[in-house]
Write a protein that holds these residues in place. Structure first.
Motif, mmCIF file in Angstrom:
data_model
loop_
_atom_site.group_PDB
_atom_site.id
_atom_site.type_symbol
_atom_site.label_atom_id
_atom_site.label_comp_id
_atom_site.label_asym_id
_atom_site.label_seq_id
_atom_site.Cartn_x
_atom_site.Cartn_y
_atom_site.Cartn_z
ATOM 1 N N TRP A 1 76.542 -25.868 -21.807
ATOM 2 C CA TRP A 1 75.690 -25.890 -20.612
ATOM 3 C C TRP A 1 74.342 -25.232 -20.838
ATOM 4 O O TRP A 1 73.437 -25.332 -20.022
ATOM 5 C CB TRP A 1 76.402 -25.200 -19.442
ATOM 6 C CG TRP A 1 77.561 -25.975 -18.946
ATOM 7 C CD1 TRP A 1 78.876 -25.683 -19.122
ATOM 8 C CD2 TRP A 1 77.529 -27.198 -18.204
ATOM 9 N NE1 TRP A 1 79.653 -26.642 -18.540
ATOM 10 C CE2 TRP A 1 78.855 -27.579 -17.966
ATOM 11 C CE3 TRP A 1 76.488 -28.008 -17.732
ATOM 12 C CZ2 TRP A 1 79.189 -28.730 -17.260
ATOM 13 C CZ3 TRP A 1 76.816 -29.163 -17.035
ATOM 14 C CH2 TRP A 1 78.151 -29.513 -16.803
ATOM 15 N N SER B 1 71.817 -25.842 -22.635
ATOM 16 C CA SER B 1 70.626 -26.692 -22.727
ATOM 17 C C SER B 1 70.322 -27.416 -21.423
ATOM 18 O O SER B 1 69.304 -28.101 -21.317
ATOM 19 C CB SER B 1 70.788 -27.711 -23.860
ATOM 20 O OG SER B 1 71.888 -28.551 -23.586
ATOM 21 N N ASN B 2 71.159 -27.236 -20.409
ATOM 22 C CA ASN B 2 70.963 -27.878 -19.116
ATOM 23 C C ASN B 2 70.121 -26.959 -18.227
ATOM 24 O O ASN B 2 70.586 -25.903 -17.792
ATOM 25 C CB ASN B 2 72.317 -28.168 -18.471
ATOM 26 C CG ASN B 2 72.209 -28.921 -17.170
ATOM 27 O OD1 ASN B 2 71.450 -28.550 -16.287
ATOM 28 N ND2 ASN B 2 72.996 -29.973 -17.043
ATOM 29 N N GLU B 3 68.895 -27.361 -17.972
ATOM 30 C CA GLU B 3 67.962 -26.504 -17.218
ATOM 31 C C GLU B 3 68.465 -26.186 -15.819
ATOM 32 O O GLU B 3 68.312 -25.062 -15.338
ATOM 33 C CB GLU B 3 66.579 -27.156 -17.151
ATOM 34 C CG GLU B 3 65.545 -26.255 -16.507
ATOM 35 C CD GLU B 3 64.142 -26.827 -16.547
ATOM 36 O OE1 GLU B 3 63.259 -26.211 -15.931
ATOM 37 O OE2 GLU B 3 63.925 -27.878 -17.170
ATOM 38 N N ASP B 4 69.082 -27.152 -15.147
ATOM 39 C CA ASP B 4 69.599 -26.922 -13.799
ATOM 40 C C ASP B 4 70.688 -25.847 -13.814
ATOM 41 O O ASP B 4 70.684 -24.940 -12.980
ATOM 42 C CB ASP B 4 70.147 -28.220 -13.198
ATOM 43 C CG ASP B 4 70.672 -28.019 -11.785
ATOM 44 O OD1 ASP B 4 69.920 -27.501 -10.932
ATOM 45 O OD2 ASP B 4 71.855 -28.364 -11.540
ATOM 46 N N ARG C 1 71.139 -23.499 -16.137
ATOM 47 C CA ARG C 1 70.501 -22.217 -16.470
ATOM 48 C C ARG C 1 69.812 -21.612 -15.252
ATOM 49 O O ARG C 1 69.893 -20.400 -15.020
ATOM 50 C CB ARG C 1 69.489 -22.397 -17.603
ATOM 51 C CG ARG C 1 70.115 -22.545 -18.965
ATOM 52 C CD ARG C 1 69.125 -22.376 -20.110
ATOM 53 N NE ARG C 1 67.773 -22.819 -19.842
ATOM 54 C CZ ARG C 1 67.290 -24.033 -20.097
ATOM 55 N NH1 ARG C 1 68.065 -24.952 -20.612
ATOM 56 N NH2 ARG C 1 66.038 -24.327 -19.839
ATOM 57 N N ASN C 2 69.145 -22.446 -14.456
ATOM 58 C CA ASN C 2 68.474 -21.952 -13.247
ATOM 59 C C ASN C 2 69.477 -21.419 -12.235
ATOM 60 O O ASN C 2 69.227 -20.402 -11.579
ATOM 61 C CB ASN C 2 67.613 -23.038 -12.627
ATOM 62 C CG ASN C 2 66.362 -23.308 -13.425
ATOM 63 O OD1 ASN C 2 65.902 -22.464 -14.187
ATOM 64 N ND2 ASN C 2 65.802 -24.496 -13.284
ATOM 65 N N THR D 1 68.384 -13.942 -23.193
ATOM 66 C CA THR D 1 68.810 -15.119 -23.941
ATOM 67 C C THR D 1 69.026 -14.739 -25.406
ATOM 68 O O THR D 1 68.460 -13.756 -25.890
ATOM 69 C CB THR D 1 67.778 -16.259 -23.859
ATOM 70 O OG1 THR D 1 66.524 -15.786 -24.371
ATOM 71 C CG2 THR D 1 67.578 -16.721 -22.435
#
Length: 74
Positions: free
Chosen positions: A40, A42-45, A47-48, A73
Protein backbone atom coordinates in the motif's frame (compact mmCIF):
# COMPACT_ATOMS: atom_id res chain seq x y z
CA UNK A 1 15.39 -1.00 13.49
CA UNK A 2 13.30 1.81 11.97
CA UNK A 3 15.07 5.14 12.39
CA UNK A 4 15.76 5.54 16.08
CA UNK A 5 13.25 2.85 17.06
CA UNK A 6 14.39 -0.68 17.84
CA UNK A 7 11.59 -3.07 16.91
CA UNK A 8 10.69 -6.10 18.98
CA UNK A 9 7.57 -8.23 19.03
CA UNK A 10 4.79 -7.83 16.46
CA UNK A 11 1.66 -6.70 18.32
CA UNK A 12 -0.84 -6.94 15.48
CA UNK A 13 -1.39 -6.79 11.75
CA UNK A 14 -4.19 -5.89 9.41
CA UNK A 15 -4.74 -5.31 5.72
CA UNK A 16 -2.98 -1.95 5.68
CA UNK A 17 -0.39 -1.96 8.45
CA UNK A 18 1.51 -3.85 11.14
CA UNK A 19 2.07 -2.60 14.68
CA UNK A 20 5.29 -3.47 16.49
CA UNK A 21 6.41 -3.07 20.08
CA UNK A 22 9.49 -0.90 19.95
CA UNK A 23 11.92 1.05 22.05
CA UNK A 24 13.23 4.58 21.56
CA UNK A 25 16.81 4.22 22.76
CA UNK A 26 17.39 7.99 22.65
CA UNK A 27 14.58 8.72 25.12
CA UNK A 28 14.66 5.30 26.82
CA UNK A 29 10.93 4.69 26.40
CA UNK A 30 8.80 1.88 24.99
CA UNK A 31 6.75 2.78 21.93
CA UNK A 32 4.34 1.26 19.44
CA UNK A 33 5.41 1.59 15.80
CA UNK A 34 2.78 1.30 13.07
CA UNK A 35 4.18 0.53 9.63
CA UNK A 36 2.16 0.80 6.44
CA UNK A 37 2.26 -2.42 4.42
CA UNK A 38 4.64 -2.41 1.44
CA UNK A 39 1.85 -3.21 -1.02
CA UNK A 40 0.00 0.00 0.00
CA UNK A 41 3.00 2.31 0.41
CA UNK A 42 2.92 3.42 -3.24
CA UNK A 43 -0.79 4.27 -3.11
CA UNK A 44 -1.05 8.02 -2.50
CA UNK A 45 -4.66 7.83 -1.26
CA UNK A 46 -3.77 5.20 1.34
CA UNK A 47 -0.67 7.15 2.45
CA UNK A 48 -2.81 10.29 2.84
CA UNK A 49 -5.36 8.39 4.96
CA UNK A 50 -2.51 6.95 7.07
CA UNK A 51 -1.20 10.49 7.67
CA UNK A 52 -4.71 11.83 8.40
CA UNK A 53 -5.18 9.09 11.02
CA UNK A 54 -1.87 10.01 12.66
CA UNK A 55 -2.81 13.70 12.75
CA UNK A 56 -6.21 12.92 14.26
CA UNK A 57 -4.73 10.65 16.92
CA UNK A 58 -2.17 13.33 17.76
CA UNK A 59 -4.96 15.80 18.57
CA UNK A 60 -6.96 13.48 20.82
CA UNK A 61 -6.03 13.75 24.48
CA UNK A 62 -7.54 10.72 26.17
CA UNK A 63 -5.75 8.17 28.34
CA UNK A 64 -7.53 5.37 26.42
CA UNK A 65 -6.23 6.51 23.01
CA UNK A 66 -2.67 6.00 21.77
CA UNK A 67 -1.00 9.35 21.17
CA UNK A 68 1.16 9.87 18.09
CA UNK A 69 4.56 11.49 18.68
CA UNK A 70 6.41 10.90 15.43
CA UNK A 71 5.87 10.08 11.77
CA UNK A 72 8.29 9.43 8.96
CA UNK A 73 9.18 7.45 5.89
CA UNK A 74 11.86 4.88 5.20
Amino acid sequence: RIGRYRLGQRLGAGSFATVWKGHDDDLDVDVAVKILADNWASNEDVRNRFLAEARLLRKIQDERIVRVYDIGTT
